[in-house]
Write a protein that holds these residues in place. Structure first.
Motif, PDB file in Angstrom:
ATOM      1  N   LEU A 187       0.249  -1.216   0.187  1.00 49.76           N
ATOM      2  CA  LEU A 187      -0.234   0.292   0.065  1.00 49.76           C
ATOM      3  C   LEU A 187       0.639   1.460   0.387  1.00 49.76           C
ATOM      4  CD1 LEU A 187      -2.594  -0.837   2.542  1.00 49.76           C
ATOM      5  CD2 LEU A 187      -2.893  -0.923   0.535  1.00 49.76           C
ATOM      6  N   GLU A 188       1.927   0.775   0.720  1.00 45.93           N
ATOM      7  CA  GLU A 188       3.216   2.418   0.792  1.00 45.93           C
ATOM      8  C   GLU A 188       3.764   2.753  -0.254  1.00 45.93           C
ATOM      9  OE1 GLU A 188       5.096   5.568   1.687  1.00 45.93           O
ATOM     10  OE2 GLU A 188       3.204   4.447   2.304  1.00 45.93           O
ATOM     11  N   HIS A 189       3.756   1.396  -1.171  1.00 48.86           N
ATOM     12  CA  HIS A 189       4.781   1.525  -2.470  1.00 48.86           C
ATOM     13  C   HIS A 189       3.354   2.270  -3.702  1.00 48.86           C
ATOM     14  CE1 HIS A 189       5.354   0.449  -6.603  1.00 48.86           C
ATOM     15  NE2 HIS A 189       6.639  -0.138  -6.087  1.00 48.86           N
ATOM     16  N   VAL A 195      -0.014   9.916  -8.295  1.00 51.86           N
ATOM     17  CA  VAL A 195       0.513  10.943  -9.191  1.00 51.86           C
ATOM     18  C   VAL A 195       0.140  12.099  -7.515  1.00 51.86           C
ATOM     19  CG1 VAL A 195       0.791  10.703 -11.645  1.00 51.86           C
ATOM     20  CG2 VAL A 195      -1.315  12.117  -9.971  1.00 51.86           C
ATOM     21  N   ASP A 196      -0.763  11.479  -6.789  1.00 54.11           N
ATOM     22  CA  ASP A 196      -1.334  12.564  -5.989  1.00 54.11           C
ATOM     23  C   ASP A 196      -1.500  11.837  -4.429  1.00 54.11           C
ATOM     24  OD1 ASP A 196      -2.848  10.657  -6.137  1.00 54.11           O
ATOM     25  OD2 ASP A 196      -4.825  11.805  -6.953  1.00 54.11           O
ATOM     26  N   GLY A 197      -0.176  11.061  -4.121  1.00 51.72           N
ATOM     27  CA  GLY A 197      -0.507  10.229  -3.045  1.00 51.72           C
ATOM     28  C   GLY A 197      -1.901   9.590  -2.836  1.00 51.72           C
ATOM     29  N   ARG A 198      -2.826   9.224  -3.546  1.00 51.85           N
ATOM     30  CA  ARG A 198      -3.875   8.579  -2.773  1.00 51.85           C
ATOM     31  C   ARG A 198      -3.594   7.054  -3.984  1.00 51.85           C
ATOM     32  NH1 ARG A 198      -8.269  12.666  -2.415  1.00 51.85           N
ATOM     33  NH2 ARG A 198      -9.476  10.920  -2.217  1.00 51.85           N
ATOM     34  N   ILE A 199      -4.007   6.371  -2.874  1.00 47.74           N
ATOM     35  CA  ILE A 199      -4.352   4.505  -3.170  1.00 47.74           C
ATOM     36  C   ILE A 199      -5.931   4.329  -4.199  1.00 47.74           C
ATOM     37  CG2 ILE A 199      -4.573   2.168  -2.503  1.00 47.74           C
ATOM     38  CD1 ILE A 199      -2.684   3.327  -0.157  1.00 47.74           C
ATOM     39  N   ARG A 200      -5.588   3.879  -5.322  1.00 46.42           N
ATOM     40  CA  ARG A 200      -6.881   3.626  -6.559  1.00 46.42           C
ATOM     41  C   ARG A 200      -6.844   2.155  -6.478  1.00 46.42           C
ATOM     42  NH1 ARG A 200      -5.013   8.678  -7.461  1.00 46.42           N
ATOM     43  NH2 ARG A 200      -7.252  10.751  -6.728  1.00 46.42           N
ATOM     44  N   CYS A 206     -11.848   0.173 -12.987  1.00 51.96           N
ATOM     45  CA  CYS A 206     -12.188   0.442 -12.203  1.00 51.96           C
ATOM     46  C   CYS A 206     -11.472   1.796 -11.588  1.00 51.96           C
ATOM     47  CB  CYS A 206     -12.141  -0.507 -11.032  1.00 51.96           C
ATOM     48  SG  CYS A 206     -12.780  -0.397  -9.177  1.00 51.96           S
ATOM     49  N   GLY A 207     -10.864   1.649 -10.477  1.00 56.28           N
ATOM     50  CA  GLY A 207      -9.832   3.047  -9.332  1.00 56.28           C
ATOM     51  C   GLY A 207     -10.298   3.633  -8.747  1.00 56.28           C
ATOM     52  N   PHE A 208     -10.912   2.364  -7.811  1.00 55.57           N
ATOM     53  CA  PHE A 208     -12.170   3.260  -6.666  1.00 55.57           C
ATOM     54  C   PHE A 208     -11.007   3.753  -5.961  1.00 55.57           C
ATOM     55  CE2 PHE A 208     -13.807   2.684  -2.681  1.00 55.57           C
ATOM     56  CZ  PHE A 208     -14.458   2.959  -2.618  1.00 55.57           C
ATOM     57  N   ASP A 209     -11.426   4.364  -5.024  1.00 56.81           N
ATOM     58  CA  ASP A 209     -10.428   4.944  -4.109  1.00 56.81           C
ATOM     59  C   ASP A 209     -10.987   5.759  -2.722  1.00 56.81           C
ATOM     60  OD1 ASP A 209      -8.813   6.980  -2.779  1.00 56.81           O
ATOM     61  OD2 ASP A 209      -9.163   8.943  -3.459  1.00 56.81           O
ATOM     62  N   PHE A 210     -11.133   4.403  -2.188  1.00 56.99           N
ATOM     63  CA  PHE A 210     -11.680   4.543  -0.592  1.00 56.99           C
ATOM     64  C   PHE A 210     -11.704   5.715  -0.264  1.00 56.99           C
ATOM     65  CE2 PHE A 210     -11.492   0.063  -0.843  1.00 56.99           C
ATOM     66  CZ  PHE A 210     -12.493  -0.411  -0.828  1.00 56.99           C
ATOM     67  N   GLU A 211     -10.831   6.291  -0.580  1.00 60.11           N
ATOM     68  CA  GLU A 211     -10.649   8.154   0.924  1.00 60.11           C
ATOM     69  C   GLU A 211     -11.290   8.923   0.478  1.00 60.11           C
ATOM     70  OE1 GLU A 211      -7.371  11.659   2.337  1.00 60.11           O
ATOM     71  OE2 GLU A 211      -7.009   9.918   1.425  1.00 60.11           O
ATOM     72  N   SER A 212     -12.091   9.043  -0.748  1.00 61.92           N
ATOM     73  CA  SER A 212     -12.807  10.399  -1.907  1.00 61.92           C
ATOM     74  C   SER A 212     -14.327   9.475  -1.760  1.00 61.92           C
ATOM     75  CB  SER A 212     -12.741   9.915  -3.215  1.00 61.92           C
ATOM     76  OG  SER A 212     -12.661   8.713  -4.172  1.00 61.92           O
ATOM     77  N   ILE A 213     -14.915   8.352  -1.231  1.00 60.12           N
ATOM     78  CA  ILE A 213     -15.618   8.177  -0.720  1.00 60.12           C
ATOM     79  C   ILE A 213     -16.474   8.413   0.873  1.00 60.12           C
ATOM     80  CG2 ILE A 213     -17.979   6.514  -0.508  1.00 60.12           C
ATOM     81  CD1 ILE A 213     -16.853   7.409  -3.528  1.00 60.12           C
ATOM     82  N   TYR A 214     -15.310   7.595   1.181  1.00 62.88           N
ATOM     83  CA  TYR A 214     -15.258   7.501   3.031  1.00 62.88           C
ATOM     84  C   TYR A 214     -14.932   8.654   3.523  1.00 62.88           C
ATOM     85  CZ  TYR A 214     -17.140   3.007   1.597  1.00 62.88           C
ATOM     86  OH  TYR A 214     -18.208   2.233   0.942  1.00 62.88           O
ATOM     87  N   ALA A 222      -7.503  -0.097   1.474  1.00 67.39           N
ATOM     88  CA  ALA A 222      -7.379  -0.949  -0.218  1.00 67.39           C
ATOM     89  C   ALA A 222      -7.283  -2.311   0.823  1.00 67.39           C
ATOM     90  CB  ALA A 222      -6.760  -0.437  -1.040  1.00 67.39           C
ATOM     91  N   HIS A 223      -7.690  -3.018  -0.220  1.00 70.25           N
ATOM     92  CA  HIS A 223      -7.753  -4.518  -0.874  1.00 70.25           C
ATOM     93  C   HIS A 223      -6.296  -5.057  -0.945  1.00 70.25           C
ATOM     94  CE1 HIS A 223     -11.449  -5.864   0.827  1.00 70.25           C
ATOM     95  NE2 HIS A 223     -11.793  -5.479   1.574  1.00 70.25           N
ATOM     96  N   VAL A 224      -5.547  -5.577  -0.654  1.00 71.69           N
ATOM     97  CA  VAL A 224      -4.595  -6.538  -1.090  1.00 71.69           C
ATOM     98  C   VAL A 224      -4.655  -7.551  -1.998  1.00 71.69           C
ATOM     99  CG1 VAL A 224      -1.925  -6.505  -1.856  1.00 71.69           C
ATOM    100  CG2 VAL A 224      -2.575  -4.879  -0.264  1.00 71.69           C
ATOM    101  N   HIS A 225      -4.393  -8.094  -3.495  1.00 72.54           N
ATOM    102  CA  HIS A 225      -4.715  -9.056  -3.886  1.00 72.54           C
ATOM    103  C   HIS A 225      -3.318  -9.868  -3.774  1.00 72.54           C
ATOM    104  CE1 HIS A 225      -6.562 -11.802  -6.757  1.00 72.54           C
ATOM    105  NE2 HIS A 225      -5.779 -11.461  -7.534  1.00 72.54           N
ATOM    106  N   HIS A 226      -3.447 -10.768  -4.020  1.00 69.13           N
ATOM    107  CA  HIS A 226      -2.532 -12.216  -4.560  1.00 69.13           C
ATOM    108  C   HIS A 226      -2.909 -12.235  -6.174  1.00 69.13           C
ATOM    109  CE1 HIS A 226      -1.103 -12.402  -0.258  1.00 69.13           C
ATOM    110  NE2 HIS A 226      -0.522 -13.456  -0.749  1.00 69.13           N
ATOM    111  N   LEU A 227      -1.593 -12.032  -6.919  1.00 64.95           N
ATOM    112  CA  LEU A 227      -1.905 -12.414  -8.332  1.00 64.95           C
ATOM    113  C   LEU A 227      -1.588 -13.878  -8.861  1.00 64.95           C
ATOM    114  CD1 LEU A 227      -0.155  -9.257  -9.455  1.00 64.95           C
ATOM    115  CD2 LEU A 227      -2.513  -9.209  -9.432  1.00 64.95           C
ATOM    116  N   ARG A 228      -0.727 -14.105  -8.282  1.00 63.44           N
ATOM    117  CA  ARG A 228      -1.280 -16.016  -8.261  1.00 63.44           C
ATOM    118  C   ARG A 228      -1.423 -16.444  -6.885  1.00 63.44           C
ATOM    119  NH1 ARG A 228       5.861 -16.418  -8.513  1.00 63.44           N
ATOM    120  NH2 ARG A 228       5.224 -15.794  -6.346  1.00 63.44           N
ATOM    121  N   PRO A 229      -2.330 -17.433  -7.080  1.00 66.53           N
ATOM    122  CA  PRO A 229      -3.546 -17.666  -6.040  1.00 66.53           C
ATOM    123  C   PRO A 229      -1.948 -19.026  -5.078  1.00 66.53           C
ATOM    124  CG  PRO A 229      -4.429 -18.435  -7.591  1.00 66.53           C
ATOM    125  CD  PRO A 229      -3.284 -18.257  -8.278  1.00 66.53           C
TER     126      PRO A 229
END
Length: 273
Positions: A187-189, A195-200, A206-214, A222-229
């Motif tokens: 998430l820090e990466h 470009v604006d320090g926000r996580i999407r 999609c590009g959903f930004d939790f902070e812009s809504i809540y 945000a959630h972190v997903h494993h690309l390889r199960p």
């Protein structure tokens, strides 16, 4: 694996939100904390850290975690010194345990007059001191016993942050702690490279930004997903940042709906078409 002792003197800096932070961590929420590391510049991501309360009773170890961001310069933690333009060096660490001294007794190692624990620098003048391997191992075991948990796995890390996952093992506490550190680092990466320090959400379209809504309550979330199960692995594997993706809750649910692991690129119909 490297281990370091961070220090905190309430006489010099009051940690006003410590009770809230400790409560949120106890509730299972991920906690990433910034802390001064003195003159230390070589603390690597993935290192183990212990936080020592000094100056006032009760003294002792009050927290532990895994480093998620190497030393960086920022305005000094002392507001007066920061006002003059002075800077200090800090690390970020994902906490896996934090005691509120007003409610729980810290681990006090001062009673140990011999053995490895007697070498813990309880009067250290600066934060970020390296802990010798044997001392670190003894401290890890004592801290785990103090918390009523298994040994939290100090000495089993990597020079660069990566978590050994997919293995059923007794040291589940250590396993989960490393996962939290890896998630926090991802998430820090993502934040640092936006470009604006926000996580999407990284799902194309999609590009959903939790902070812009809540609002601020969801900043950095945000959630972190494993690309390889992990279920596909035939043996324990090292998971690195490039093996993960930042996603929103909706995309994460659809990615795995029905037990599948769909690709990010093919998830949203408009993008597929």
């Amino acid at each position: 694996m490297p281990a370091y002792l961070l220090t905190w003197n309430p006489k010099n800096w009051r940690w006003h939100d410590l009770p809230d932070v400790a409560r949120r961590l106890a509730d299972g929420l991920p906690i990433e904390q910034r802390w001064s590391c003195g003159n230390s510049r070589s603390i690597a991501v993935g290192s183990r850290v212990f936080l020592l309360r000094q100056g006032v009773e009760p003294k002792g170890i009050v927290a532990s975690g895994w480093v998620t961001k190497a030393p960086f310069a920022a305005p000094h933690w002392d507001t007066g010194r920061a006002a003059t333009g002075e800077q200090a060096f800090f690390i970020m660490f994902a906490a896996d345990a934090l005691l509120n001294p007003a409610e729980s007794q810290p681990l006090d190692v001062r009673a140990h007059v011999s053995g490895p624990l007697a070498e813990v620098q309880v009067d250290a003048q600066a934060s970020g001191n390296s802990i010798p391997e044997l001392v670190a191992a003894a401290l890890s075991e004592a801290w785990a016993a103090h918390l009523g948990k298994e040994d939290q796995g100090l000495g089993r890390g990597d020079p660069e942050l990566g978590a050994m996952e997919g293995e059923q093992r007794r040291r589940f506490v250590s396993h989960r702690a490393r996962e939290r550190a890896l998630r926090a680092a991802k998430l820090e990466h993502a934040r640092a490279n936006s470009v604006d320090g926000r996580i999407r959400c990284e799902v194309p379209g999609c590009g959903f930004d939790f902070e812009s809504i809540y609002g601020s309550i969801a900043a950095g979330f945000a959630h972190v997903h494993h690309l390889r199960p992990l279920a596909d692995a035939t043996a324990p594997t090292i998971t690195k940042l490039e093996d993960l993706a930042v996603v929103c809750a909706n995309c994460h649910a659809v990615i795995h709906r029905g037990g599948a692991c769909r690709s990010l690129e093919a998830l949203i119909p408009a993008v597929r078409e």
